[in-house]
Motif scaffolding. Structure first.
Motif, PDB file in Angstrom:
ATOM      1  N   GLU A 197      39.106 -10.053 -14.682  1.00  0.00           N
ATOM      2  CA  GLU A 197      38.001  -9.614 -15.535  1.00  0.00           C
ATOM      3  C   GLU A 197      38.020  -8.105 -15.774  1.00  0.00           C
ATOM      4  N   GLY A 198      38.923  -7.390 -15.100  1.00  0.00           N
ATOM      5  CA  GLY A 198      39.023  -5.953 -15.308  1.00  0.00           C
ATOM      6  C   GLY A 198      38.499  -5.097 -14.180  1.00  0.00           C
ATOM      7  N   TYR A 199      38.010  -5.714 -13.103  1.00  0.00           N
ATOM      8  CA  TYR A 199      37.573  -4.952 -11.939  1.00  0.00           C
ATOM      9  C   TYR A 199      38.802  -4.357 -11.249  1.00  0.00           C
ATOM     10  N   GLU A 200      38.613  -3.189 -10.630  1.00  0.00           N
ATOM     11  CA  GLU A 200      39.725  -2.491  -9.992  1.00  0.00           C
ATOM     12  C   GLU A 200      39.318  -1.941  -8.632  1.00  0.00           C
ATOM     13  N   PRO A 201      40.291  -1.809  -7.711  1.00  0.00           N
ATOM     14  CA  PRO A 201      39.994  -1.167  -6.422  1.00  0.00           C
ATOM     15  C   PRO A 201      39.679   0.311  -6.633  1.00  0.00           C
ATOM     16  N   MET A 202      39.038   0.906  -5.656  1.00  0.00           N
ATOM     17  CA  MET A 202      38.769   2.341  -5.724  1.00  0.00           C
ATOM     18  C   MET A 202      40.090   3.111  -5.762  1.00  0.00           C
ATOM     19  N   SER A 203      40.145   4.117  -6.627  1.00  0.00           N
ATOM     20  CA  SER A 203      41.366   4.908  -6.755  1.00  0.00           C
ATOM     21  C   SER A 203      41.687   5.628  -5.446  1.00  0.00           C
ATOM     22  N   PRO A 204      42.968   5.629  -5.038  1.00  0.00           N
ATOM     23  CA  PRO A 204      43.365   6.326  -3.810  1.00  0.00           C
ATOM     24  C   PRO A 204      43.051   7.824  -3.837  1.00  0.00           C
ATOM     25  N   SER A 205      42.860   8.368  -5.048  1.00  0.00           N
ATOM     26  CA  SER A 205      42.582   9.799  -5.168  1.00  0.00           C
ATOM     27  C   SER A 205      41.150  10.158  -4.759  1.00  0.00           C
ATOM     28  N   VAL A 206      40.298   9.123  -4.589  1.00  0.00           N
ATOM     29  CA  VAL A 206      38.916   9.362  -4.165  1.00  0.00           C
ATOM     30  C   VAL A 206      38.887   9.494  -2.649  1.00  0.00           C
TER      31      VAL A 206
END
Length: 223
Positions: free
Chosen positions: A63-72
């Protein structure tokens, strides 16, 4: 299984998280920055709960959900889940064997089914025919359909479609190898799909809709 995903597209900014504790699958969702809501479903075993959570996680990715970016920096998936459990008053102290209390009044109905004896295509067709007869008598159009391969669909009016019966080949092909083996050899089913031997157990979830009439009636006749 544990998983945390975010969606920040088309003006939305929301989170979705899932976590399995023993045989209960907890799903958290809502606007980012809030505690959100929680839904809890109890399964026959930890295995069923994990299979369900993996399926839902894959659906959210699609559906387009994504994990939190590693850069955060500073984000911890475990920390985020611990916050949600505490915010909703769910005891997570596994060392003391907590009493998990699924929240009430979520607007979601969860119905668990068990087919201990083989369900045949004739059994499925008889149940579908009876449910549609009841709907016709009430002045409603048939909302339960069945294919010749044994896949039953409960058409959603104000809710999603639900499926029950023998899983189609593309569904089996989409499973991980271990899940395929379970479905094909061990009579283990998932959600609304029975095993190829016609037995198993699972859980169906639905909101406020015609499903509240058709699904319990169908299962009562079938089982």
């Amino acid at each position: 299984m544990n998983g945390v995903l975010f969606y920040d597209k088309n003006g939305s900014d929301k989170f979705w998280a899932i976590s399995v504790r023993e045989n209960i699958c907890y799903t958290f969702f809502g606007r980012r920055g809030t505690d959100g809501q929680v839904r809890a479903s109890r399964f026959a075993s930890n295995h069923f709960a994990n299979v369900r959570s993996e399926k839902k996680f894959d659906e959210k990715l699609n559906e387009g959900y994504e994990p939190m970016s590693p850069s955060v920096h500073g984000f911890s998936e475990d920390g985020f889940l611990n916050f949600l459990f505490k915010a909703h008053g769910i005891d997570e102290d596994n060392d003391s064997k907590p009493e998990h209390k699924p929240p009430q009044d979520t607007g979601i109905t969860t119905i668990t089914w068990t087919a201990r004896k083989r369900v045949t295509l004739e059994n499925l067709n008889d149940a579908v025919t009876l449910v549609n007869t009841v709907l016709n008598a009430a002045g409603l159009e048939p909302h339960v359909l069945m294919t010749t391969e044994g896949q039953v669909t409960f058409s959603g009016v104000d809710d999603k479609d639900l499926h029950f019966g023998y899983p189609p080949k593309d569904f089996i092909d989409s499973l991980a190898p271990t899940a395929q083996k379970a479905l094909l050899e061990r009579n283990v089913s998932r959600d609304g799909w029975i095993s190829i031997n016609g037995v198993g157990s699972g859980t169906l979830e639905y909101g406020e809709s015609l499903h509240q009439l058709t699904v319990p009636l169908f299962l009562a006749v079938l089982m």
